[in-house]
Design a protein around this motif. Structure first.
Motif, PDB file in Angstrom:
ATOM      1  N   HIS A 115     -18.090 -24.525  22.396  1.00 17.65           N
ATOM      2  CA  HIS A 115     -18.279 -23.731  21.450  1.00 17.65           C
ATOM      3  C   HIS A 115     -19.501 -23.898  20.797  1.00 17.65           C
ATOM      4  O   HIS A 115     -20.497 -24.309  21.169  1.00 17.65           O
ATOM      5  CB  HIS A 115     -16.977 -23.822  20.401  1.00 17.65           C
ATOM      6  N   SER A 116     -19.518 -23.527  19.403  1.00 16.33           N
ATOM      7  CA  SER A 116     -20.845 -23.869  18.611  1.00 16.33           C
ATOM      8  C   SER A 116     -20.579 -24.377  17.404  1.00 16.33           C
ATOM      9  O   SER A 116     -19.132 -24.351  16.959  1.00 16.33           O
ATOM     10  CB  SER A 116     -21.743 -22.683  18.287  1.00 16.33           C
ATOM     11  N   ASP A 121     -20.799 -31.676  17.086  1.00 14.40           N
ATOM     12  CA  ASP A 121     -20.254 -30.892  18.229  1.00 14.40           C
ATOM     13  C   ASP A 121     -19.011 -30.285  17.934  1.00 14.40           C
ATOM     14  O   ASP A 121     -18.158 -31.160  17.290  1.00 14.40           O
ATOM     15  CB  ASP A 121     -20.351 -31.787  19.443  1.00 14.40           C
TER      16      ASP A 121
END
Length: 226
Positions: A115-116, A121
C-alpha cells in the motif's frame, strides 16, 4: 470471552485474554460506526496499520483520554505521533515488521502490506493469545508474501479489505484467503463505507466458500465469539 467486533470500515475490536485491542480506530468520521468515541475509553492497545486518516483515525484522542492504553504500530509512525501530537513515549509498544512482541499476556506482530503511507511503511497486524490468532491485513493489494504470513502465523481468522480501488477487490481477496488459509474464517472489511469502495460482499463470501474456507460477513457493530 474472546470476540471480534467489526466497527465499520477497517476499525476492529478484539477482546482476547482479558485485553481490548482496537485496530485502525476510525470512529468519529466513520459513517458506518455503530459506536461513539467514548466506547473505546477502556481499550488496552490501539493498533494502527498505517497513517492514512481512515486508519489512524481517532488514535491520538483515544490515547489521550486513556493514559493506560498502549500504541502498537511501526516505531517510525509511533515517533511521528510522539513528535507531532505529544503522545507520551510511555504509551508506546516499539515494533516493526517481524516476530511477536509480548504484551501483558497477548502477542502482537506487524506484517508486510502492499500500500502507501506518509510516515513509515504500511503494515498488517497479528493479535494472538497462543490459542487464537487474528490477522488484520490493513490496507493492502494482493501480494505473494501473504502465503508466508499464513505459514508463519497460521491465523484462525483473517480480516481482509475487499473494497477495490485502494485495496484488494473481492476476487483478489479470495485469492488471498487461499494463500493465508485461515483455519476458522475470513472476514471482509474496508468496503461500502463510501461510494468509491462500494462492492458486493457476497462475491467474496461465495468465492471463499468455493475455495473450501469459512466466510463470515459481519454488519457494523456485529461480533463473533472466538
Amino acid at each position: 470471552m474472546s470476540q471480534i467486533r467489526w466497527l465499520g470500515h477497517a476499525a476492529v475490536e478484539v477482546l482476547i485474554s482479558g485485553k481490548r485491542v482496537v485496530i485502525d480506530p476510525l470512529i468519529k468520521d466513520n459513517p458506518l460506526s455503530p459506536v461513539k468515541l467514548n466506547y473505546l475509553e477502556g481499550v488496552s492497545v490501539v493498533g494502527v496499520t498505517h497513517d492514512h486518516y481512515d486508519h489512524l483515525g481517532d488514535t491520538v484522542e483515544i490515547l489521550k483520554m486513556n493514559n493506560k492504553a498502549k500504541l502498537f504500530a511501526t516505531f517510525d509512525l509511533e515517533m511521528y505521533l510522539v513528535n507531532q501530537f505529544k503522545v507520551p513515549e510511555a504509551q508506546l509498544i516499539p515494533a516493526n515488521v517481524g516476530g511477536y512482541v509480548e504484551h501483558e499476556g497477548i502477542r502482537l506482530a506487524l506484517t508486510k502490506a502492499v500500500h502507501s503511507s506518509e510516515h513509515s511503511d504500511p503494515t498488517g497486524i497479528v493479535v494472538s493469545d497462543g490459542r487464537t490468532t487474528i490477522y488484520h491485513a490493513g490496507d493492502t493489494g494482493l501480494f505473494e508474501d501473504m502465503r508466508l504470513i499464513g505459514q508463519v502465523f497460521q491465523p484462525d481468522y483473517a480480516l481482509l479489505p475487499i473494497g477495490g480501488r485502494f485495496t484488494m477487490d473481492p476476487k483478489q481477496a479470495v485469492i488471498a484467503v487461499d494463500m493465508i488459509k485461515p483455519r476458522k474464517g475470513a472476514i471482509p472489511i474496508h468496503f461500502n463505507t463510501w461510494d468509491m469502495i462500494r462492492v458486493d460482499p457476497q462475491e467474496f463470501v461465495k468465492g471463499v466458500k468455493e475455495k473450501g474456507y469459512e466466510a463470515i460477513l459481519l454488519q457494523p457493530g456485529q461480533s463473533i465469539e472466538l
